[in-house]
Scaffold this active site. Structure first.
Site, PDB file in Angstrom:
ATOM      1  N   HIS A 110       0.848  -1.274  -0.106  1.00  0.00           N
ATOM      2  CA  HIS A 110      -0.129   0.078   0.010  1.00  0.00           C
ATOM      3  C   HIS A 110       0.828   1.168   0.064  1.00  0.00           C
ATOM      4  CE1 HIS A 110       0.385   0.872   4.452  1.00  0.00           C
ATOM      5  NE2 HIS A 110       0.239  -0.438   4.666  1.00  0.00           N
TER       6      HIS A 110
ATOM      7  N   ASP B  68      -0.049   4.378   1.159  1.00  0.00           N
ATOM      8  CA  ASP B  68      -0.422   5.277   2.183  1.00  0.00           C
ATOM      9  C   ASP B  68       0.317   5.140   3.476  1.00  0.00           C
ATOM     10  OD1 ASP B  68      -2.331   3.076   2.443  1.00  0.00           O
ATOM     11  OD2 ASP B  68      -3.299   4.239   3.955  1.00  0.00           O
TER      12      ASP B  68
ATOM     13  N   ASP C  13       6.414   1.453   6.718  1.00  0.00           N
ATOM     14  CA  ASP C  13       4.800   0.772   6.402  1.00  0.00           C
ATOM     15  C   ASP C  13       4.244   1.822   5.427  1.00  0.00           C
ATOM     16  OD1 ASP C  13       2.543  -0.381   6.417  1.00  0.00           O
ATOM     17  OD2 ASP C  13       2.305   0.191   8.555  1.00  0.00           O
TER      18      ASP C  13
ATOM     19  N   GLU D 292      -5.049   1.954   2.959  1.00  0.00           N
ATOM     20  CA  GLU D 292      -5.031   0.407   3.826  1.00  0.00           C
ATOM     21  C   GLU D 292      -5.155   1.065   4.994  1.00  0.00           C
ATOM     22  OE1 GLU D 292      -3.301  -2.755   5.826  1.00  0.00           O
ATOM     23  OE2 GLU D 292      -2.850  -0.687   5.909  1.00  0.00           O
ATOM     24  N   GLU D 293      -4.642   1.881   5.659  1.00  0.00           N
ATOM     25  CA  GLU D 293      -4.345   2.309   6.918  1.00  0.00           C
ATOM     26  C   GLU D 293      -5.919   2.971   7.573  1.00  0.00           C
ATOM     27  OE1 GLU D 293      -2.064   1.624   8.673  1.00  0.00           O
ATOM     28  OE2 GLU D 293      -0.044   1.653   7.543  1.00  0.00           O
TER      29      GLU D 293
ATOM     30  N   ASP E 120       3.579  -6.479   3.619  1.00  0.00           N
ATOM     31  CA  ASP E 120       2.838  -5.652   4.386  1.00  0.00           C
ATOM     32  C   ASP E 120       3.097  -6.021   5.847  1.00  0.00           C
ATOM     33  OD1 ASP E 120       1.990  -3.139   5.424  1.00  0.00           O
ATOM     34  OD2 ASP E 120      -0.164  -3.594   4.861  1.00  0.00           O
TER      35      ASP E 120
ATOM     36  N   HIS F  48       3.689   2.533  13.132  1.00  0.00           N
ATOM     37  CA  HIS F  48       2.447   3.557  13.743  1.00  0.00           C
ATOM     38  C   HIS F  48       3.147   4.209  14.759  1.00  0.00           C
ATOM     39  CE1 HIS F  48      -0.887   1.116  11.430  1.00  0.00           C
ATOM     40  NE2 HIS F  48       0.108   1.317  10.469  1.00  0.00           N
TER      41      HIS F  48
HETATM   42 ZN   LIG Z   1       0.912  -1.487   6.348  1.00  0.00          ZN
END
Ligand SMILES: [Zn+2]
Length: 379
Positions: free
Chosen positions: A76, A78, A106, A139-140, A163, A352
């Site tokens: 992904h 984003d 990520d 995705e997030e 991922d 994150h």
């Molecule tokens: Zn991810």
């Protein structure tokens, strides 16, 4: 056979382009240019319009030079917050941000791995079948790019999503996830003058939550209450509270049971209250909305794609463990749409958070594994 320098530079460049969810356009355009330069066909789908983003999923079709089965790859584009103006740096083989933002490894590490693998295949004229890539958006914020992708654009039956954390682990199982919103309607009254005329929705919510079993429910089920809002002033008995929670499980029956339990806690707490005003009895109400965010993925250890990745890792002299994850990913959707996908780690850690980092050796290893798997698929 891959170029470590080139993929490192690509990852740094990609990370420097801001791409929070719904604003992935600049990353998509860079990738589209790069893929077109390699002779691939590119499609930007209309999912961006549907979800109010500035670009859709970038779908790439790389023509093979053999008639091996089509292979699917996905990452992904984003990233989460705080993710604007990221300054990547590498020390001692580890890439980090400057500590004020996430790194965005990520999932840009996955994106760079895919680009490097395709470049290597093309440049070195390595035999391979057709390759289809989904560089997804959003995705997030609920796997939205994958959720709305037109799967009929793909002919792949299997592939790899990049991922997850480490290439020492291969994620085969991710849970089904439900989100639940509980709205409690009580009755407003002046807290000092006539508290007996009110129904306190905050108190009902508190009782419901304190009676609720949440956290790790069993080895395959979790649940959480994550958001609570309500109330206006200290001198008003609050007539409204909204509570948001979630539950996940690798077993859908257990998931249903946990959601039922959460609902019952709210309904039972509300039942205990009522007031009678001028002969009329008023009871609080509970409105509940439950949404299935995504269905579980459950790829077998014996699946063709799993065995190919395992063999690739062995051929390269490494080891890999099969893993069950507590989170969902785009592969949840792809698997349920008919493309059997495992999720291979890319070397990213502490996702994150502003401490996020990428172990470069693992990042290169992940690319080696993907390249070797594609060659096994061709053999
Ligand atoms: Zn991810």
């Amino acid at each position: 056979m891959i170029s470590k320098e080139r993929m490192t530079q690509h990852l740094m460049d990609l990370i420097r382009i801001d791409s929070p969810s719904k604003i992935e356009k600049n990353v998509a355009l860079k990738l589209e240019d790069e893929m077109k330069e390699l002779g691939a066909e590119c499609i930007i789908d209309n999912v961006g319009n549907k979800i109010d983003g500035n670009v859709g999923n970038l779908i790439v079709k790389v023509k093979g030079n053999t008639d091996a089965p089509t292979f699917f790859l996905s990452s992904h584009m984003d990233t989460v917050a705080p993710g604007l103006g990221i300054q990547p740096r590498i020390d001692d083989g580890i890439m980090r941000s400057d500590g004020t933002t996430i790194l965005g490894g990520d999932d840009k590490s996955g994106v760079s791995i895919i680009v490097e693998v395709i470049r290597t295949l093309k440049e070195q004229n390595i035999p391979h079948g057709d390759i289809e890539v989904a560089f997804t958006i959003c995705e997030e914020i609920g796997l939205l790019g994958a959720k709305y992708i037109d799967i009929s654009l793909f002919k792949s039956k299997y592939g790899i999503v990049l991922d997850s954390s480490t290439p020492k682990k291969l994620v085969l199982k991710c849970p089904t996830s439900d989100v639940a919103v509980f709205k409690i309607h009580g009755l407003e009254a002046h807290a000092g003058l006539c508290p007996e005329n009110g129904i306190n929705s905050i108190k009902i919510a508190s009782e419901a939550i304190s009676n609720m079993k949440i956290g790790r429910i069993d080895h395959e089920t979790t649940s959480n209450i994550g958001v609570i809002t309500g109330g206006v002033a200290t001198n008003i008995i609050p007539n409204f509270v909204m509570v948001k929670g979630e539950a996940r499980s690798h077993n859908n029956e257990k998931l249903d049971k946990e959601i039922e339990h959460m609902c019952k806690c709210f309904n039972d707490a509300a039942k205990k209250y009522s007031v009678t005003l001028e002969g009329e009895t008023i009871k609080p109400t509970v409105e509940i909305e439950v949404e299935r965010v995504y269905e579980k993925m459950d790829v077998s250890s014996e699946a063709y794609i799993t065995r190919m990745v395992d063999t690739a890792v062995k051929n390269l002299g490494h080891e890999i463990e099969h893993q069950t994850s507590g989170g969902g990913c785009d592969a949840n959707y792809f698997n349920n749409m008919g493309i059997e996908c495992v999720n291979l780690g890319t070397g990213m850690y502490e996702l994150h958070t502003v401490n996020e980092y990428v172990i470069m050796d693992e990042f290169y290893r992940s690319a080696d594994i993907v390249l070797e798997t594609i060659q096994l698929n061709t053999a």
